[in-house]
Scaffold this active site. Structure first.
Site, mmCIF file in Angstrom:
data_model
loop_
_atom_site.group_PDB
_atom_site.id
_atom_site.type_symbol
_atom_site.label_atom_id
_atom_site.label_comp_id
_atom_site.label_asym_id
_atom_site.label_seq_id
_atom_site.Cartn_x
_atom_site.Cartn_y
_atom_site.Cartn_z
ATOM 1 N N HIS A 123 -75.707 60.759 50.644
ATOM 2 C CA HIS A 123 -76.099 60.847 49.045
ATOM 3 C C HIS A 123 -74.669 60.220 48.422
ATOM 4 C CE1 HIS A 123 -75.381 63.424 45.359
ATOM 5 N NE2 HIS A 123 -76.590 63.801 45.739
ATOM 6 N N ASP A 200 -70.224 66.001 55.128
ATOM 7 C CA ASP A 200 -70.863 66.601 53.692
ATOM 8 C C ASP A 200 -71.773 67.453 54.253
ATOM 9 O OD1 ASP A 200 -72.591 66.864 51.759
ATOM 10 O OD2 ASP A 200 -73.013 64.834 51.319
ATOM 11 N N GLN A 203 -76.444 69.859 52.703
ATOM 12 C CA GLN A 203 -77.867 70.140 53.117
ATOM 13 C C GLN A 203 -77.974 70.983 54.279
ATOM 14 O OE1 GLN A 203 -80.103 70.099 50.869
ATOM 15 N NE2 GLN A 203 -79.362 68.844 49.292
ATOM 16 N N LYS A 226 -76.313 75.486 46.226
ATOM 17 C CA LYS A 226 -77.729 74.953 47.423
ATOM 18 C C LYS A 226 -77.826 76.110 48.279
ATOM 19 C CE LYS A 226 -76.742 70.197 46.446
ATOM 20 N NZ LYS A 226 -77.844 69.646 45.699
ATOM 21 N N CYS A 366 -80.243 60.729 44.460
ATOM 22 C CA CYS A 366 -78.905 59.973 44.685
ATOM 23 C C CYS A 366 -78.675 59.533 45.960
ATOM 24 C CB CYS A 366 -78.133 61.492 44.389
ATOM 25 S SG CYS A 366 -78.127 61.972 42.768
HETATM 26 N N1 PLP Z 1 -74.459 65.743 49.340
HETATM 27 C C1 PLP Z 1 -75.645 65.938 49.690
HETATM 28 C C2 PLP Z 1 -76.268 65.535 51.089
HETATM 29 C C3 PLP Z 1 -76.423 66.556 48.601
HETATM 30 O O1 PLP Z 1 -77.876 66.612 48.747
HETATM 31 C C4 PLP Z 1 -75.745 66.681 47.280
HETATM 32 C C5 PLP Z 1 -76.707 67.210 46.294
HETATM 33 O O2 PLP Z 1 -77.872 67.130 46.168
HETATM 34 C C6 PLP Z 1 -74.436 66.392 47.187
HETATM 35 C C7 PLP Z 1 -73.868 66.014 48.212
HETATM 36 C C8 PLP Z 1 -73.637 66.627 45.992
HETATM 37 O O3 PLP Z 1 -73.710 68.263 45.469
HETATM 38 P P1 PLP Z 1 -73.205 68.849 44.258
HETATM 39 O O4 PLP Z 1 -74.039 67.991 43.195
HETATM 40 O O5 PLP Z 1 -73.362 69.942 44.223
HETATM 41 O O6 PLP Z 1 -71.766 68.329 44.340
#
Ligand code: PLP
Length: 571
Positions: A123, A200, A203, A226, A366
């Site tokens: 992401h 990260d 998900q 999430k 993203c």
């Molecule tokens: N990393 C992953 C794999 C994501 O799916 C997301 C959000 O969709 C993020 C990071 C970013 O999360 P946030 O927007 O809650 O900071």
């Protein structure tokens, strides 16, 4: 007490509604989850009974708020099996957590000539901060390859991790492919050189039991929203010895011990990294979300989700022309399913499903480098289906009978949006292609969905004598470009500007009775107003024209070709 999965849907009040005449089926959980009543109640209770600032008052409410806030930290600690609660830092979310590691830990361990290793499936939140760190330090950003089915290529990771790989930062589970990465194996590879693994977990945390000690992650980031919690709260877990090396991002209240005129001393972890009044109700409600998930049990959630995916994947595979991205086996993935349907742009597909009351995401998620790797501009995505009861999901998939053309069914639902003339223009666009002689060319992108439009213009005797467009986009953006090129051909730039203004007025929609005849076929796009998410699709070509014409005024003196490749469409 273990919660039964049968009635869970009823505990999410938002799901009890009709959207576009159909019961809502919310399949956009990877973007954000809906909240059970218990989480909503936790926020309301906090404000109705306990609201006060934390760690500073001596009165009863302040003590209660502090107690709940710190209790939430301990819930997080237990939920991910961190060694101590000092290792749990509350942040805004995954993005902030990862940025903090990259910008306030990264420079201490990464130097010019070192490598930072990430993968093609990251992401942007786990990519751009490392790009920045690499640029600032002179380090190299290296990517781990993916196997053809989208799984991480462990052999490539092994080959690329060496003594110079100071940081590996990897997603635990992909937000597009649904693949779960072998974090433990990567941790071993990184740690043999004494270097660091950042994970990260955005998900993964809502889908499976996570034990940060077992994974041996040095840092682990995730977002409350999430995992059934509210927005604006997230977590950065770090091993204590490493968090101690993270320099405070914000200085001020909450994080200090003593302040003198020229210097200050700071609190110990975790508060040293939580400057200012924190998101108190967010942390407390995240604690309530964790309680809720624990009542179901993460192992049960994972098993249920895999059972749903095991039904969903074969059902989707029966749909003609449908491509599922990522591994095709349920056991190799979470409940995130990205897919595309031949001849239907994911935006159109998402709008069609919305007409059926089904909320899915469409766009690049993203993850633009991953979209490039998949060789698509965008995909549709149904995600995190653990809160759906099986019968509901099965009913939904039953609609996709292979003998029925889903595209036709979808489009017939969209009468207002997809009038025949719009379909005609998108299927047989006018002025599509390239010009031999170009006075002005521009490329404009719609970053939310990845649509891209190239526009070429030739001027003669002060008029637009030739015009052509190319690029990729949904039905609406392609039709709008085709109609726009028809309408402005032969017009002077001033006349074209008037038309652009009129088109923009039409999209704003506050003059419904106006006669839009000047826009010729494009007047039919008036119906797009009813679909606010699609207005950007309709306006892309007109904005491109406007930018090209403005550049025309600027370049009139020199008469040079103006090339605005990569210009971004941001509003
Ligand atoms: N990393 C992953 C794999 C994501 O799916 C997301 C959000 O969709 C993020 C990071 C970013 O999360 P946030 O927007 O809650 O900071």
């Amino acid at each position: 007490m273990v919660k039964s999965l049968n009635n869970i849907r009823q505990e999410f009040p938002i799901l009890d509604q009709i959207v576009n005449d159909e019961p809502l089926i919310y399949l956009d959980n990877a973007a954000t989850t809906q909240k059970p009543q218990a989480v909503i109640d936790a926020i309301v209770d906090y404000y109705q009974t306990d609201n006060a600032n934390v760690h500073r008052g001596v009165h009863t409410l302040a003590e209660r708020a502090t107690e709940q806030y710190e209790a939430a930290r301990q819930k997080v600690q237990r939920f991910i099996n961190a060694d101590q609660s000092a290792e749990i830092i509350f942040t805004k979310g995954t993005t902030q957590s990862l940025n903090w590691v990259a910008s306030h830990f990264g420079p201490q361990v990464v130097q010019a000539g070192d490598e930072i290793l990430i993968s093609y499936m990251e992401h942007h939140s786990n990519l751009v901060p490392w790009q920045q760190l690499a640029q600032q330090t002179g380090a190299k950003l290296v990517y781990i390859d993916l196997l053809p089915d989208g799984q991480l290529d462990l052999a490539d990771a092994k080959a690329k991790i060496g003594p110079r790989t100071k940081i590996v930062s990897l997603t635990h589970a992909s937000n597009v492919l649904g693949v779960v990465n072998p974090i433990q194996a990567i941790a071993q590879l990184v740690h043999q050189f004494g270097n660091y693994l950042v994970v990260d977990g955005a998900q993964a945390i809502p889908h499976m039991p996570v034990d940060v000690q077992d994974l041996d992650a040095d840092f682990y980031a995730f977002s409350g929203h999430k995992m059934l919690g509210p927005t604006g709260i997230g977590v950065l877990y770090g091993k204590k010895t490493l968090l101690e090396q993270v320099t405070p991002v914000e200085y001020g209240g909450e994080m200090i011990d003593f302040v003198e005129l020229q210097q200050s001393t700071f609190k110990e972890l975790p508060w040293r990294l939580e400057g200012g009044t924190p998101n108190i109700e967010g942390a407390i409600a995240l604690g309530a979300a964790i309680d809720y998930l624990n009542q179901i049990g993460m192992a049960q959630i994972q098993a249920h989700e895999q059972a749903l995916v095991a039904k969903a994947i074969p059902a989707l595979q029966t749909i003609d022309g449908l491509t599922i991205y990522g591994p095709q086996n349920a056991q190799d993935r979470t409940g995130v399913i990205a897919f595309n349907l031949d001849n239907l742009h994911p935006h159109d597909l998402a709008t069609a499903l919305d007409m059926e009351g089904v909320a899915v995401r469409a766009g690049h998620h993203c993850a633009q480098p991953l979209m490039k790797w998949l060789n698509v501009a965008a995909t549709a995505r149904a995600s995190s289906i653990y809160i759906i009861r099986k019968p509901m999901l099965i009913n939904w998939f039953k609609q996709f009978k292979p003998q029925r053309s889903f595209s036709k069914m979808a489009l017939s639902k969209l009468d207002n949006l997809y009038r025949q003339v719009i379909l005609d223009h998108s299927q047989h666009p006018h002025h599509h292609g390239h010009l031999d002689t170009v006075d002005h060319e521009i490329e404009l992108r719609n970053p939310t969905c990845g649509d891209v439009l190239q526009l070429e213009i030739a001027l003669q005797d002060g008029k637009i004598s030739q015009i052509a467009f190319s690029g990729e986009g949904c039905t609406i953006s392609q039709a709008s470009a085709s109609m726009m090129t028809d309408a402005v051909l032969g017009k002077t730039p001033a006349q074209a500007e008037t038309m652009i203004e009129r088109f923009s007025d039409m999209m704003i929609g506050d003059r419904p009775d106006e006669d839009w005849e000047i826009l010729e076929d494009a007047a039919i796009l008036q119906g797009v107003q009813q679909f606010p998410a699609r207005i950007k699709c309709a306006t892309l070509a007109w904005k491109a024209l406007h930018k090209a014409l403005i550049s025309d005024q600027h370049s009139a003196v020199s008469g040079q070709i103006v090339n605005h490749a990569e210009t971004e469409e941001t509003d």
